[in-house]
Design an enzyme around this catalytic site. Sequence first.
Site, PDB file in Angstrom:
ATOM      1  N   ASP A 106       0.846  -1.191   0.000  1.00  0.00           N
ATOM      2  CA  ASP A 106       0.000   0.000   0.000  1.00  0.00           C
ATOM      3  C   ASP A 106       0.884   1.244   0.000  1.00  0.00           C
ATOM      4  OD1 ASP A 106      -2.419   1.299  -0.104  1.00  0.00           O
ATOM      5  OD2 ASP A 106      -2.674   1.361   2.065  1.00  0.00           O
ATOM      6  N   HIS A 113      -3.538  13.947   1.324  1.00  0.00           N
ATOM      7  CA  HIS A 113      -3.739  12.984   2.415  1.00  0.00           C
ATOM      8  C   HIS A 113      -2.505  12.930   3.315  1.00  0.00           C
ATOM      9  CE1 HIS A 113      -4.901   9.391   4.617  1.00  0.00           C
ATOM     10  NE2 HIS A 113      -3.760   8.829   4.270  1.00  0.00           N
ATOM     11  N   GLU A 179     -10.117   3.997   4.240  1.00  0.00           N
ATOM     12  CA  GLU A 179      -9.268   4.749   3.311  1.00  0.00           C
ATOM     13  C   GLU A 179      -9.735   4.392   1.909  1.00  0.00           C
ATOM     14  OE1 GLU A 179      -5.061   4.298   4.268  1.00  0.00           O
ATOM     15  OE2 GLU A 179      -5.312   5.755   5.894  1.00  0.00           O
ATOM     16  N   GLU A 181      -9.313   4.094  -1.801  1.00  0.00           N
ATOM     17  CA  GLU A 181      -8.119   3.994  -2.640  1.00  0.00           C
ATOM     18  C   GLU A 181      -8.448   3.313  -3.970  1.00  0.00           C
ATOM     19  OE1 GLU A 181      -4.671   2.355  -0.751  1.00  0.00           O
ATOM     20  OE2 GLU A 181      -5.230   3.100   1.237  1.00  0.00           O
ATOM     21  N   ASP A 213      -8.958   0.448   2.488  1.00  0.00           N
ATOM     22  CA  ASP A 213      -7.927   0.058   3.458  1.00  0.00           C
ATOM     23  C   ASP A 213      -8.431   0.418   4.853  1.00  0.00           C
ATOM     24  OD1 ASP A 213      -5.601  -0.399   4.897  1.00  0.00           O
ATOM     25  OD2 ASP A 213      -4.652   1.473   4.244  1.00  0.00           O
ATOM     26  N   ARG A 217      -7.380   3.655  13.777  1.00  0.00           N
ATOM     27  CA  ARG A 217      -6.449   4.771  14.023  1.00  0.00           C
ATOM     28  C   ARG A 217      -5.824   4.738  15.407  1.00  0.00           C
ATOM     29  NH1 ARG A 217      -5.393   5.854   8.954  1.00  0.00           N
ATOM     30  NH2 ARG A 217      -7.229   6.532   7.780  1.00  0.00           N
ATOM     31  N   GLN A 220      -3.183   2.023  15.272  1.00  0.00           N
ATOM     32  CA  GLN A 220      -2.129   2.519  14.373  1.00  0.00           C
ATOM     33  C   GLN A 220      -1.251   3.565  15.067  1.00  0.00           C
ATOM     34  OE1 GLN A 220      -3.763   4.479  10.922  1.00  0.00           O
ATOM     35  NE2 GLN A 220      -1.776   4.888   9.998  1.00  0.00           N
ATOM     36  N   LYS A 233      -3.984  -2.149  10.464  1.00  0.00           N
ATOM     37  CA  LYS A 233      -4.494  -2.254   9.091  1.00  0.00           C
ATOM     38  C   LYS A 233      -4.608  -3.695   8.598  1.00  0.00           C
ATOM     39  CE  LYS A 233      -2.925   2.295   7.546  1.00  0.00           C
ATOM     40  NZ  LYS A 233      -4.007   2.770   6.667  1.00  0.00           N
ATOM     41  N   THR A 237      -8.724  -5.725   4.225  1.00  0.00           N
ATOM     42  CA  THR A 237      -8.700  -4.777   3.111  1.00  0.00           C
ATOM     43  C   THR A 237      -9.756  -5.258   2.121  1.00  0.00           C
ATOM     44  OG1 THR A 237      -6.310  -4.509   3.387  1.00  0.00           O
ATOM     45  CG2 THR A 237      -7.254  -3.741   1.300  1.00  0.00           C
ATOM     46  N   GLU A 338      -9.486  12.434   8.309  1.00  0.00           N
ATOM     47  CA  GLU A 338      -9.256  13.740   7.698  1.00  0.00           C
ATOM     48  C   GLU A 338     -10.562  14.531   7.612  1.00  0.00           C
ATOM     49  OE1 GLU A 338      -7.341  11.646   4.157  1.00  0.00           O
ATOM     50  OE2 GLU A 338      -6.668  13.710   3.946  1.00  0.00           O
TER      51      GLU A 338
HETATM   52 CA    CA Z   1      -3.809   3.116   2.950  1.00  0.00          CA
END
Ligand code: CA
Length: 390
Positions: A106, A113, A179, A181, A213, A217, A220, A233, A237, A338
């Site tokens: 990834d 971002h 996420e 993507e 993804d 948080r 992480q 993570k 996925t 975000e």
């Molecule tokens: Ca990602």
Amino acid sequence: MTRIAIPEGSPFGLSNLPYGVFSTPGTAPRVGVRVANTVVDLAAALGEDVFARPSLNAFMAQGRERWVEVRDRLIALLAGDVPGSAVHPVGTVRMHLPIEVADYVDFYASEHHASNIGRLFRPDSEPLMPNWKHLPVGYHGRAGTVVVSGTDIVRPSGQRKAPSDTVPSYGPSRRLDIEAEVGFIVGAGSRMGTAVGVDDFSEHVFGAVLLNDWSARDIQAWEYVPLGPFLGKSFATSISPWVVPLLALESARVATPPQDPEPLPYLREKNPWGLDLDLVVEWNGQVVSRPPYREMYWSPAQMLAHMTVNGASTRTGDLFGSGTVSGGEKGQRGAFIELTWGGKEPVEVNGESRTFLEDGDEVTISATAPGSSGTRIGFGEVHARILPAI
Ligand code: CA
């Protein structure tokens, strides 16, 4: 014989023809192609055993000449009559993971971002790390937990420690995020000890999917220094079931944003190109974001070149994600951390004030792109629901 009706403006017209793996009740998973609201069984329509397999890998491994040849044959075949027994309404099939995932990487290719995450995770430092504009930053993820759209996601548990806590604790993630993507799939691999040049991308990459993804948080934030993402993570996925061939995306190519400083020679493309994809993120059915892929700083070819520049091989079925797609506007951010600025600025979802994912929440990411002759092609969607922690 039957003629497939393709409504005007269908995102699954003859300029798209994405591949997937499907089954009907009581039959084995096999390769199909999406046309309008139907799935065409390719083993039945083309009479080739390579499509009677439970993944696209055997076909992808045949290489680009075959990808071109089969696509040309399909465009000709599907404009006319096809055997009725090979055609299934899309509502009657079950979709499976389209590829056997080999390695999963990834990246982190959106400047918007990466800057936002830098500000949120390291508020007292420069948002971008010193290497960010010199190389496409990435990490190796967990291939075995890549799942197809529609698979429920169990809330992960793990260690987390908020800055205000004195010691870590264990439990279900309280800051579960998405996420949005785009994922690229290697069809034809490369040998160990060689590098894939930036101009050889289309010899190796078969197509693209949408990718979510999932990111815890809190897990992480506590684990990621010094070696990067791990359990925050690796639990899941999700990818969309339809692989849009790179050959269908030629009209979607756009120049990448200017790159300054100029990258090192192995990352310099003659014409660096990104993709003009419009993503849409829905949270419990409400649109909360529209991330534009065209603003991604690093191109897909630069990502593949970087991934192999040390001589690492690639294999059929390798999947690499672009990193969260975020644009410069608030309504274009592809992750909830975000969008809600670390949970400090909740968004309204169906009248409720929300920050991170709650049990029972559903997230759907979809995308469209320009196709040939003024058409619009669809990626379909990647969708999932959150189940409580076990
Ligand atoms: Ca990602």
